[in-house]
Structures are given as C-alpha cells and as structure tokens.
Design a protein around this motif. Structure first.
Motif, short mmCIF file in Angstrom:
data_model
loop_
_atom_site.label_atom_id
_atom_site.label_comp_id
_atom_site.label_asym_id
_atom_site.label_seq_id
_atom_site.Cartn_x
_atom_site.Cartn_y
_atom_site.Cartn_z
N ARG A 1 44.86 79.06 13.20
CA ARG A 1 45.22 78.19 12.06
C ARG A 1 46.33 77.22 12.44
O ARG A 1 46.26 76.02 12.14
CB ARG A 1 45.63 79.07 10.88
CG ARG A 1 46.27 78.31 9.72
CD ARG A 1 45.27 77.87 8.68
NE ARG A 1 45.95 77.11 7.63
CZ ARG A 1 46.54 77.65 6.56
NH1 ARG A 1 46.52 78.97 6.38
NH2 ARG A 1 47.12 76.89 5.66
N ALA A 2 47.37 77.72 13.12
CA ALA A 2 48.48 76.85 13.52
C ALA A 2 48.01 75.78 14.48
O ALA A 2 48.42 74.61 14.38
CB ALA A 2 49.59 77.69 14.15
N CYS A 3 47.14 76.15 15.42
CA CYS A 3 46.64 75.17 16.39
C CYS A 3 45.83 74.08 15.71
O CYS A 3 45.99 72.89 16.00
CB CYS A 3 45.79 75.88 17.45
SG CYS A 3 46.71 76.99 18.54
N LEU A 4 44.94 74.47 14.80
CA LEU A 4 44.09 73.48 14.14
C LEU A 4 44.90 72.60 13.20
O LEU A 4 44.58 71.41 13.03
CB LEU A 4 42.97 74.18 13.39
CG LEU A 4 41.83 74.70 14.27
CD1 LEU A 4 40.83 75.50 13.47
CD2 LEU A 4 41.13 73.55 14.99
N THR A 5 45.95 73.14 12.60
CA THR A 5 46.82 72.32 11.77
C THR A 5 47.50 71.24 12.61
O THR A 5 47.57 70.07 12.21
CB THR A 5 47.88 73.20 11.07
OG1 THR A 5 47.21 74.14 10.23
CG2 THR A 5 48.83 72.34 10.24
N GLU A 6 48.01 71.62 13.78
CA GLU A 6 48.64 70.65 14.67
C GLU A 6 47.63 69.61 15.15
O GLU A 6 47.94 68.41 15.21
CB GLU A 6 49.24 71.38 15.88
CG GLU A 6 50.44 72.25 15.57
CD GLU A 6 51.70 71.44 15.30
OE1 GLU A 6 51.69 70.21 15.51
OE2 GLU A 6 52.70 72.05 14.86
N LEU A 7 46.43 70.04 15.48
CA LEU A 7 45.40 69.10 15.93
C LEU A 7 45.03 68.12 14.83
O LEU A 7 44.89 66.91 15.07
CB LEU A 7 44.16 69.87 16.40
CG LEU A 7 44.30 70.62 17.72
CD1 LEU A 7 43.15 71.62 17.89
CD2 LEU A 7 44.33 69.65 18.90
N GLN A 8 44.88 68.63 13.61
CA GLN A 8 44.51 67.76 12.49
C GLN A 8 45.58 66.71 12.22
O GLN A 8 45.28 65.53 12.05
CB GLN A 8 44.26 68.63 11.25
CG GLN A 8 43.64 67.88 10.08
CD GLN A 8 44.69 67.36 9.13
OE1 GLN A 8 45.69 68.03 8.88
NE2 GLN A 8 44.49 66.17 8.58
N HIS A 9 46.84 67.14 12.22
CA HIS A 9 47.94 66.20 11.96
C HIS A 9 48.08 65.18 13.08
O HIS A 9 48.30 63.98 12.83
CB HIS A 9 49.25 66.97 11.79
CG HIS A 9 49.32 67.76 10.52
ND1 HIS A 9 50.24 68.76 10.31
CD2 HIS A 9 48.59 67.69 9.38
CE1 HIS A 9 50.08 69.28 9.11
NE2 HIS A 9 49.07 68.65 8.53
N THR A 10 47.96 65.64 14.32
CA THR A 10 48.12 64.74 15.46
C THR A 10 47.01 63.68 15.49
O THR A 10 47.27 62.49 15.70
CB THR A 10 48.11 65.52 16.79
OG1 THR A 10 49.17 66.50 16.74
CG2 THR A 10 48.34 64.60 17.97
N LEU A 11 45.78 64.10 15.27
CA LEU A 11 44.66 63.15 15.26
C LEU A 11 44.79 62.17 14.10
O LEU A 11 44.50 60.98 14.25
CB LEU A 11 43.34 63.91 15.16
CG LEU A 11 42.88 64.59 16.45
CD1 LEU A 11 41.75 65.58 16.17
CD2 LEU A 11 42.43 63.56 17.49
N ALA A 12 45.23 62.65 12.94
CA ALA A 12 45.37 61.77 11.78
C ALA A 12 46.41 60.68 12.02
O ALA A 12 46.31 59.58 11.47
CB ALA A 12 45.74 62.60 10.55
N ASP A 13 47.40 60.98 12.86
CA ASP A 13 48.48 60.02 13.11
C ASP A 13 48.13 58.98 14.18
O ASP A 13 48.85 57.98 14.32
CB ASP A 13 49.75 60.75 13.53
CG ASP A 13 50.38 61.52 12.37
OD1 ASP A 13 50.06 61.19 11.21
OD2 ASP A 13 51.18 62.44 12.64
N LEU A 14 47.06 59.20 14.95
CA LEU A 14 46.69 58.23 15.98
C LEU A 14 46.13 56.97 15.33
O LEU A 14 45.33 57.04 14.39
CB LEU A 14 45.66 58.83 16.94
CG LEU A 14 46.20 59.85 17.95
CD1 LEU A 14 45.05 60.50 18.71
CD2 LEU A 14 47.16 59.19 18.93
N PRO A 15 46.53 55.79 15.81
CA PRO A 15 46.07 54.54 15.19
C PRO A 15 44.63 54.20 15.55
O PRO A 15 44.08 54.74 16.51
CB PRO A 15 47.04 53.51 15.77
CG PRO A 15 47.42 54.06 17.11
CD PRO A 15 47.47 55.55 16.93
N GLY A 16 44.03 53.31 14.79
CA GLY A 16 42.68 52.81 15.08
C GLY A 16 41.59 53.62 14.42
O GLY A 16 41.82 54.69 13.87
#
Length: 316
Positions: free
Chosen positions: A245-260
C-alpha cells in the motif's frame, strides 16, 4: 528530460533497491538455515529460497549440479557470471549512475562509486572471511546512505521523481514475492490461526525483520505474528514503509506530479491499483487465497512498470 536519461535514473534506483532487497532475502534465508530443522525442511532448502524467488535455481543447478551452501551464497551474492547476483545489481546501478552523473549530486555519485569499489575488494576476499550476515548488513547500509544522500541533496524535480518510481516499483514487487514465498513454504500452517509452533513464529518473524517491519508489527498488533496479521501489515497498512500500500501510494503521487499528458495510462493504472488496495480488507485477500491474490498483484505491478516504461522511458 530525455527518455534515455529518465531510463538511466529509473534503472539506477531499481537496481540499488533490488540489491538491498536481495541482501534482505539472503540474510533471512541464511539465518533460518542455521536453525534446527524439522522433517519438513533442511538448511539447504532454506538457502535455496532466494534462488527460487529470483528464478535462478535452474541456472545454479546447471552450473553446480547440487545444492551446496557455500556455492549458493557465492552464486547469489558475488558471482559476476550470474546476471541476477547482488554483485551485478550494484554493477548495473553504478553504470546507470555514471551515465547520468551530471544529473545527480556529487554526494550521490561518490556514495555509489565508493560502494562499487568496496564491493570489488569484498569479491576478492570472498564471503567466508567477511561473513554473510555482515555482508548483507553492509549492502543495506550502503543503500540507506545513498537514499539519504538523495533525499538530502537532490533538487525536487523530474530527476527525483524517476528515482522514486524505480525504487517503489522494485520494492512493491519484492514485498509481494517475499510474502508469497514464506506463505507457500509454511503450507497448511499458514491457514491455521491457532498454529503456535516455533517454526511458524520464526518464519514470520524472519520475514518481518527482512522487511524492517518487526517493530511496526509489535506496535500495531502485539502478540505472535500469524499469516493474516503479517499479510495485512505488509499488504494493506499505509504507514509501513515497505508495504504494498505504501509503495503504490508513493507511485500514484509521483506519477500524478509528473508534467505532460504522455503519462496518463501509467497515472490511471497507478491510481486504480492504489484505490483498489485502499478499500481492500484482509478478509477479502484470505477469501480469494493469499497465493492467488499476490500472484495477481505481482502481474499488475509488472503492468504498471511496463506502462511507466512505455510512457516515459522508451527512446523514440
């Protein structure tokens, strides 16, 4: 950022995380192999677990013919001819870091380069003189130092984001595989909530220690570790750093912050997986069957990795 640069950063962090995970896996298997064994297993069976989890058992048997503790440890840890060895993970991480030396900080580069040079010296000495547990602790320590240098010195931007993506994709996959391997090894014992054998206690405790989650388990649940509680902790608890759960939360937030807009497929898949996990109860996992549930999520994490590669890392 060029796709080539993003790929080097992503794989640098994946290989470093993989090296740490391999060290954790090797350390717990080695420790359990030294314990008295019952009629369901022996020390060599326990030492073979890292080979089974990484899919290198067949390669080992073809080259060495039989399970032998010293040869297995060398093959898994320091064998340069084994593509999945810890040695080659650190070699690949250093190679990727060298390719993006101008995008990471001096502290990060100096750490990973010093780790590689020290590893070459260790490979010459061999594990017999150094000690396998000491070697595994050293690998984990070097990984922590690199992560600390990254967190403390690297500007927050795309470089930092791709390092995070590599780290958490690798960590999620490793947590799933380690939990599945221990669950399968215990067999029917895993399903018995009243099983209070020493074997079950030490197996689950070893897994928690391998994932640095033993203290978290003791604080949240107290009592002896059992299959359902350990699975809930490592799969569904967001506050445990190495949980799925912690890993997927970090992945979701990181991907959401990438531009484009190119990353929308990966962003959507990460959000779907995180949301599904957020509303999953451990009873649902156990009802489905632990092995079946974990196998499905391993495939979905791989699909997310493929989506990240297609969206960001493919060289046009």
């Amino acid at each position: 950022m060029l796709s080539r640069t993003a790929a080097d950063l992503y794989w640098m962090s994946r290989y470093l995380e993989r090296a740490e995970n391999l060290a954790r896996m090797l350390d717990v298997s080695y420790s359990l192999s030294l314990m008295p064994q019952d009629d369901r297993g022996n020390g060599l069976d326990e030492l073979a677990m890292p080979l089974l989890i990484t899919g290198t058992l067949e390669d080992y048997l073809q080259r060495h013919g039989e399970l032998h503790a010293e040869r297995m440890l060398h093959f898994f840890a320091l064998d340069a001819s084994n593509p999945a060895s810890l040695f080659n993970c650190l070699a690949a991480a250093r190679s990727n870091a060298h390719a993006v030396r101008g995008r990471i900080t001096a502290d990060m580069w100096e750490n990973i380069n010093a780790t590689w040079l020290a590893l070459l010296d260790l490979a010459e000495q061999g594990l017999s003189g150094y000690g396998i547990s000491r070697f595994c602790e050293w690998v984990k320590e070097r990984s922590h130092l690199f992560r600390g240098a990254t967190y403390s010195t690297l500007m927050r931007g795309d470089v930092y984001s791709f390092i995070l993506l590599g780290t958490f994709i690798e960590r999620a996959d490793n947590t799933l595989r380690l939990l599945d391997a221990r669950y399968e090894l215990l067999g029917a014992d895993s399903e018995d909530p009243n099983d209070r054998s020493a074997r079950a206690y030490y197996q689950w405790s070893a897994l928690l220690r391998a994932l640095s989650a033993f203290e978290a388990f003791a604080e949240i649940y107290r009592g002896s570790p059992r299959a359902g509680k350990v699975a809930e902790l490592l799969l569904l608890r967001a506050e445990v750093p190495r949980s799925l759960r912690a890993c997927l939360t970090e992945l979701q937030h990181t991907l959401a912050d990438l531009p484009g807009d190119n990353g929308r497929p990966a962003q959507r898949l990460a959000a779907e997986l995180e949301a599904r996990l957020r509303y999953t109860a451990i009873e649902e996992v156990l009802e489905t069957g632990m092995h079946a549930w974990i196998t499905e999520y391993i495939e979905q994490v791989q699909q997310l990795g493929d989506a990240i590669h297609k969206c960001y890392l493919e060289v046009a």
